[in-house]
Design a protein around this motif. Structure first.
Motif, PDB file in Angstrom:
ATOM      1  N   SER A 212       5.299 -15.433 -13.134  1.00 44.94           N
ATOM      2  CA  SER A 212       5.106 -14.766 -11.847  1.00 44.94           C
ATOM      3  C   SER A 212       4.825 -15.751 -10.711  1.00 44.94           C
ATOM      4  CB  SER A 212       3.957 -13.754 -11.947  1.00 44.94           C
ATOM      5  OG  SER A 212       2.748 -14.391 -12.320  1.00 44.94           O
ATOM      6  N   GLY A 213       4.265 -16.930 -11.013  1.00 40.93           N
ATOM      7  CA  GLY A 213       3.936 -17.881  -9.955  1.00 40.93           C
ATOM      8  C   GLY A 213       5.065 -18.809  -9.567  1.00 40.93           C
ATOM      9  N   MET A 214       6.168 -18.796 -10.321  1.00 36.51           N
ATOM     10  CA  MET A 214       7.277 -19.706 -10.027  1.00 36.51           C
ATOM     11  C   MET A 214       8.061 -19.241  -8.803  1.00 36.51           C
ATOM     12  SD  MET A 214       8.877 -20.801 -13.719  1.00 36.51           S
ATOM     13  CE  MET A 214       9.919 -22.033 -12.927  1.00 36.51           C
ATOM     14  N   THR A 215       8.576 -20.215  -8.045  1.00 35.91           N
ATOM     15  CA  THR A 215       9.419 -19.879  -6.901  1.00 35.91           C
ATOM     16  C   THR A 215      10.752 -19.337  -7.406  1.00 35.91           C
ATOM     17  OG1 THR A 215      10.414 -22.084  -6.778  1.00 35.91           O
ATOM     18  CG2 THR A 215       8.360 -21.728  -5.553  1.00 35.91           C
ATOM     19  N   GLU A 216      11.410 -18.556  -6.557  1.00 35.25           N
ATOM     20  CA  GLU A 216      12.702 -17.992  -6.942  1.00 35.25           C
ATOM     21  C   GLU A 216      13.720 -19.098  -7.218  1.00 35.25           C
ATOM     22  OE1 GLU A 216      14.122 -15.118  -4.196  1.00 35.25           O
ATOM     23  OE2 GLU A 216      12.359 -13.823  -4.351  1.00 35.25           O
ATOM     24  N   GLU A 217      13.637 -20.187  -6.465  1.00 33.54           N
ATOM     25  CA  GLU A 217      14.589 -21.284  -6.628  1.00 33.54           C
ATOM     26  C   GLU A 217      14.437 -21.943  -8.000  1.00 33.54           C
ATOM     27  OE1 GLU A 217      15.830 -25.561  -4.553  1.00 33.54           O
ATOM     28  OE2 GLU A 217      14.183 -24.363  -3.743  1.00 33.54           O
ATOM     29  N   ASP A 218      13.184 -22.263  -8.381  1.00 34.47           N
ATOM     30  CA  ASP A 218      12.951 -22.903  -9.680  1.00 34.47           C
ATOM     31  C   ASP A 218      13.354 -21.983 -10.830  1.00 34.47           C
ATOM     32  OD1 ASP A 218      12.043 -25.126  -8.415  1.00 34.47           O
ATOM     33  OD2 ASP A 218       9.913 -24.754  -8.769  1.00 34.47           O
ATOM     34  N   ALA A 219      12.999 -20.711 -10.706  1.00 27.95           N
ATOM     35  CA  ALA A 219      13.353 -19.757 -11.759  1.00 27.95           C
ATOM     36  C   ALA A 219      14.867 -19.617 -11.879  1.00 27.95           C
ATOM     37  CB  ALA A 219      12.722 -18.395 -11.478  1.00 27.95           C
ATOM     38  N   ALA A 220      15.556 -19.634 -10.737  1.00 28.43           N
ATOM     39  CA  ALA A 220      17.012 -19.458 -10.733  1.00 28.43           C
ATOM     40  C   ALA A 220      17.722 -20.644 -11.376  1.00 28.43           C
ATOM     41  CB  ALA A 220      17.516 -19.252  -9.311  1.00 28.43           C
ATOM     42  N   VAL A 221      17.303 -21.878 -11.035  1.00 26.05           N
ATOM     43  CA  VAL A 221      18.002 -23.045 -11.594  1.00 26.05           C
ATOM     44  C   VAL A 221      17.775 -23.145 -13.096  1.00 26.05           C
ATOM     45  CG1 VAL A 221      17.966 -24.328  -9.431  1.00 26.05           C
ATOM     46  CG2 VAL A 221      16.096 -24.626 -11.054  1.00 26.05           C
ATOM     47  N   MET A 222      16.588 -22.782 -13.557  1.00 25.74           N
ATOM     48  CA  MET A 222      16.321 -22.820 -14.997  1.00 25.74           C
ATOM     49  C   MET A 222      17.162 -21.773 -15.731  1.00 25.74           C
ATOM     50  SD  MET A 222      14.234 -25.283 -15.691  1.00 25.74           S
ATOM     51  CE  MET A 222      13.659 -24.873 -17.328  1.00 25.74           C
ATOM     52  N   THR A 223      17.305 -20.596 -15.121  1.00 29.27           N
ATOM     53  CA  THR A 223      18.104 -19.537 -15.732  1.00 29.27           C
ATOM     54  C   THR A 223      19.580 -19.913 -15.762  1.00 29.27           C
ATOM     55  OG1 THR A 223      16.532 -17.850 -14.993  1.00 29.27           O
ATOM     56  CG2 THR A 223      18.738 -17.100 -15.593  1.00 29.27           C
ATOM     57  N   GLN A 224      20.090 -20.428 -14.639  1.00 27.33           N
ATOM     58  CA  GLN A 224      21.511 -20.763 -14.555  1.00 27.33           C
ATOM     59  C   GLN A 224      21.873 -21.915 -15.490  1.00 27.33           C
ATOM     60  OE1 GLN A 224      21.879 -21.490 -10.392  1.00 27.33           O
ATOM     61  NE2 GLN A 224      21.614 -19.330  -9.846  1.00 27.33           N
ATOM     62  N   ALA A 225      20.929 -22.813 -15.733  1.00 28.67           N
ATOM     63  CA  ALA A 225      21.189 -23.945 -16.623  1.00 28.67           C
ATOM     64  C   ALA A 225      20.935 -23.603 -18.089  1.00 28.67           C
ATOM     65  CB  ALA A 225      20.319 -25.132 -16.220  1.00 28.67           C
ATOM     66  N   GLY A 226      20.532 -22.351 -18.352  1.00 27.04           N
ATOM     67  CA  GLY A 226      20.283 -21.951 -19.738  1.00 27.04           C
ATOM     68  C   GLY A 226      18.967 -22.455 -20.281  1.00 27.04           C
ATOM     69  N   GLY A 227      18.005 -22.748 -19.385  1.00 28.77           N
ATOM     70  CA  GLY A 227      16.709 -23.268 -19.834  1.00 28.77           C
ATOM     71  C   GLY A 227      15.568 -22.290 -19.685  1.00 28.77           C
ATOM     72  N   ALA A 228      15.880 -21.020 -19.364  1.00 29.17           N
ATOM     73  CA  ALA A 228      14.812 -20.033 -19.162  1.00 29.17           C
ATOM     74  C   ALA A 228      14.037 -19.750 -20.445  1.00 29.17           C
ATOM     75  CB  ALA A 228      15.401 -18.735 -18.603  1.00 29.17           C
ATOM     76  N   HIS A 229      14.641 -20.061 -21.611  1.00 32.06           N
ATOM     77  CA  HIS A 229      13.949 -19.810 -22.885  1.00 32.06           C
ATOM     78  C   HIS A 229      12.687 -20.665 -23.028  1.00 32.06           C
ATOM     79  CE1 HIS A 229      15.232 -23.604 -24.838  1.00 32.06           C
ATOM     80  NE2 HIS A 229      16.293 -23.489 -24.056  1.00 32.06           N
ATOM     81  N   LEU A 230      12.560 -21.715 -22.228  1.00 32.21           N
ATOM     82  CA  LEU A 230      11.346 -22.532 -22.272  1.00 32.21           C
ATOM     83  C   LEU A 230      10.128 -21.752 -21.813  1.00 32.21           C
ATOM     84  CD1 LEU A 230      12.749 -25.865 -20.784  1.00 32.21           C
ATOM     85  CD2 LEU A 230      12.205 -25.397 -23.173  1.00 32.21           C
ATOM     86  N   PHE A 231      10.350 -20.653 -21.078  1.00 36.76           N
ATOM     87  CA  PHE A 231       9.243 -19.854 -20.567  1.00 36.76           C
ATOM     88  C   PHE A 231       9.028 -18.572 -21.369  1.00 36.76           C
ATOM     89  CE2 PHE A 231      11.094 -21.782 -16.534  1.00 36.76           C
ATOM     90  CZ  PHE A 231      10.331 -22.918 -16.651  1.00 36.76           C
ATOM     91  N   ALA A 232       9.881 -18.320 -22.355  1.00 38.55           N
ATOM     92  CA  ALA A 232       9.664 -17.203 -23.266  1.00 38.55           C
ATOM     93  C   ALA A 232       9.025 -17.791 -24.517  1.00 38.55           C
ATOM     94  CB  ALA A 232      10.981 -16.506 -23.598  1.00 38.55           C
ATOM     95  N   VAL A 233       7.706 -17.681 -24.605  1.00 41.32           N
ATOM     96  CA  VAL A 233       6.973 -18.348 -25.690  1.00 41.32           C
ATOM     97  C   VAL A 233       7.597 -17.956 -27.023  1.00 41.32           C
ATOM     98  CG1 VAL A 233       4.730 -18.678 -26.753  1.00 41.32           C
ATOM     99  CG2 VAL A 233       4.897 -18.309 -24.297  1.00 41.32           C
ATOM    100  N   SER A 234       8.091 -18.945 -27.758  1.00 44.20           N
ATOM    101  CA  SER A 234       8.884 -18.657 -28.948  1.00 44.20           C
ATOM    102  C   SER A 234       8.714 -19.760 -29.980  1.00 44.20           C
ATOM    103  CB  SER A 234      10.354 -18.505 -28.554  1.00 44.20           C
ATOM    104  OG  SER A 234      10.818 -19.702 -27.958  1.00 44.20           O
ATOM    105  N   GLY A 235       9.717 -19.892 -30.855  1.00 47.97           N
ATOM    106  CA  GLY A 235       9.640 -20.872 -31.940  1.00 47.97           C
ATOM    107  C   GLY A 235       9.505 -22.293 -31.454  1.00 47.97           C
ATOM    108  N   LEU A 236      10.157 -22.600 -30.320  1.00 48.18           N
ATOM    109  CA  LEU A 236      10.060 -23.940 -29.758  1.00 48.18           C
ATOM    110  C   LEU A 236       8.611 -24.275 -29.434  1.00 48.18           C
ATOM    111  CD1 LEU A 236      12.104 -26.179 -28.924  1.00 48.18           C
ATOM    112  CD2 LEU A 236      11.979 -25.260 -26.600  1.00 48.18           C
ATOM    113  N   HIS A 237       7.909 -23.333 -28.813  1.00 50.17           N
ATOM    114  CA  HIS A 237       6.515 -23.557 -28.430  1.00 50.17           C
ATOM    115  C   HIS A 237       5.615 -23.662 -29.659  1.00 50.17           C
ATOM    116  CE1 HIS A 237       8.545 -21.805 -24.980  1.00 50.17           C
ATOM    117  NE2 HIS A 237       7.604 -22.290 -24.200  1.00 50.17           N
ATOM    118  N   CYS A 238       5.871 -22.823 -30.662  1.00 47.63           N
ATOM    119  CA  CYS A 238       5.071 -22.887 -31.889  1.00 47.63           C
ATOM    120  C   CYS A 238       5.270 -24.222 -32.596  1.00 47.63           C
ATOM    121  CB  CYS A 238       5.436 -21.728 -32.813  1.00 47.63           C
ATOM    122  SG  CYS A 238       4.931 -20.120 -32.180  1.00 47.63           S
TER     123      CYS A 238
END
Length: 440
Positions: A212-238
């Motif tokens: 919720s605190g991320m800017t729209e620009e940062d969130a958009a570039v991460m999503t478009q580059a396929g890196g949004a999964h870094l913010f969905a706490v998952s197996g990578l984080h574990c």
């Protein structure tokens, strides 16, 4: 059993809960009983597997029907009218355009609801008892549209407060709500260590999944580059967390180390909100840690199935959640194809020329990203009308840096509770890694 049960739940939820379920359950039960009687005409192993599949399908269909009748139906029956409500606050309120939104568990029920109230209730704490009058709305149908975002989280009603609400102490402050209090303290400490709002928002999203605190620009570039999964706490984080524990707690006894890791994973799972991705990841990681202790082989498909079974037992309607489908689809791709793709790329060249070996090694490192995309591509195309061609390459470039930033940020945040200046020094390293990830 777990896969068959999940298949039955998915069929019931995605096709729509109805009388057909009971007829289908009866057919599965009858077919299973027929197999039970074919002792002499079928191989024992084939007959046993057929019975387990059919009985699990039958149980899933009946279980989903009972869950809908006993948990969801009593809530939806009150929707569309004004009425009283009471429940336990499950998390701190979230600010909205018109006030706050808070999740509660309705008294005497396993169902949850979202309460929309004035901003004066922003100070509610987990464990408090909240009651009052509200307009009830079905969370599964908003403005004549079917919605799964709420029901997949076990939220079956939206309550729009009418008049003053009563907030009582309840169990607030008890040990039961320690993980929730821990994540709030974590967020506050992150903000103190990184005054730069962009870095603090990135670290908060990476450690807790709250974007919720991320800017729209940062969130958009991460999503478009396929890196949004870094913010969905998952197996990578574990995996990052278990690696960090191994570095910080060099325990010699394997059983003790595994026990400590499991306890931390369970605490972390509750702390970040029991989302499908983190629940799946933690259960699978716990299976991985426990297998050697129980002298069993670690099997990815078994642990993935078990995690899905537990989630669907808690809430069958989670099957309709896009996040659950994407999380399990990506992991299923990894389990089925990652090692095979890596072996295929490595087998393309067995010579000694370093440039060629480097290219082959790079291709092998892409295997995990490619495997994860096998089943997620159809889902993202269906739900979001998007397909990121750059995702495998971007993940290759940013995931290692994101892993180090996750572990260093965790250490810095924990250090912040002891001595803030030391945490801020470590924070410069995190800042550099975050800048690299966003730039890349």
């Amino acid at each position: 059993i777990a896969l068959s049960f999940a298949a039955g739940v998915f069929a019931a939820v995605l096709l729509g809960v109805g009388v057909w379920q009971l007829w289908a359950a009866g057919a599965c039960l009858l077919a299973g009983l027929v197999l039970l009687g074919l002792k002499r005409t079928m191989p024992a192993r084939l007959r046993l597997r057929g019975m387990l599949i059919l009985f699990a399908l039958c149980g899933a269909l009946v279980y989903t029907a009972l869950f809908q009748a006993l948990v969801q139906a009593p809530v939806t029956a009150r929707c569309g009218q004004m009425g009283e409500f009471s429940g336990t606050v499950l998390s701190r309120p979230v600010e909205t355009e018109w006030g706050v939104r808070v999740t509660i568990r309705l008294s005497g029920s396993a169902a949850k609801a979202e309460v929309y109230a004035d901003a004066e209730y922003a100070g509610l704490e987990p464990g408090q008892q909240l009651s009052g009058m509200a307009q009830w709305q079905d969370a599964a149908r908003i403005r004549e549209n079917d919605v799964t975002a709420f029901t997949s989280r076990g939220v079956f009603a939206l309550l729009y407060a009418r008049g003053p609400l009563t907030a009582e102490e309840g169990s607030a402050g008890s040990v039961r709500w320690l993980p929730q209090r821990a994540v709030y303290a974590l967020r506050e400490k992150i903000a103190a260590i990184w005054p730069d709002g962009d870095t603090a928002a990135f670290v908060t999203a990476e450690l807790t999944g709250d974007r919720s605190g991320m800017t729209e620009e940062d969130a958009a570039v991460m999503t478009q580059a396929g890196g949004a999964h870094l913010f969905a706490v998952s197996g990578l984080h574990c995996a990052f967390l278990v690696s960090l524990l191994g570095l910080l707690l060099p325990v010699r006894r394997r059983a003790l180390g595994a026990g400590l890791s499991m306890a931390v994973l369970l605490f972390y799972m509750v702390m970040v909100g029991l989302t499908p991705s983190v629940f799946r990841a933690c259960i699978m990681q716990i299976f991985l840690l426990a297998a050697p202790l129980l002298r069993r082989e670690s099997d990815g498909l078994t642990s993935l199935s078990a995690a899905l079974l537990v989630i669907l037992l808690a809430n069958p309607f989670a099957a309709a959640g896009v996040s659950l489908q994407l999380s399990f689809a990506a992991t299923l791709g990894l389990v089925c194809f990652s090692q095979r793709l890596s072996g295929f790329f490595k087998g393309l060249y067995r010579g000694k020329k370093r440039p060629v070996r480097a290219v082959v090694s790079l291709a092998a490192n892409l295997s995990a990203s490619l495997a994860a995309m096998v089943f997620t591509i159809p889902l993202t195309a269906c739900y979001f009308n998007t397909f990121s061609l750059i995702a495998p390459l971007s993940n290759l470039l940013i995931v290692p840096a994101a892993g180090w930033s996750f572990m260093l940020a965790f250490v810095a945040t924990l250090a912040g509770f002891l001595w803030l200046p030391a945490a801020q020094v470590l924070g410069w390293g995190v800042w550099a890694l975050v800048r690299y990830v966003l730039w890349m």
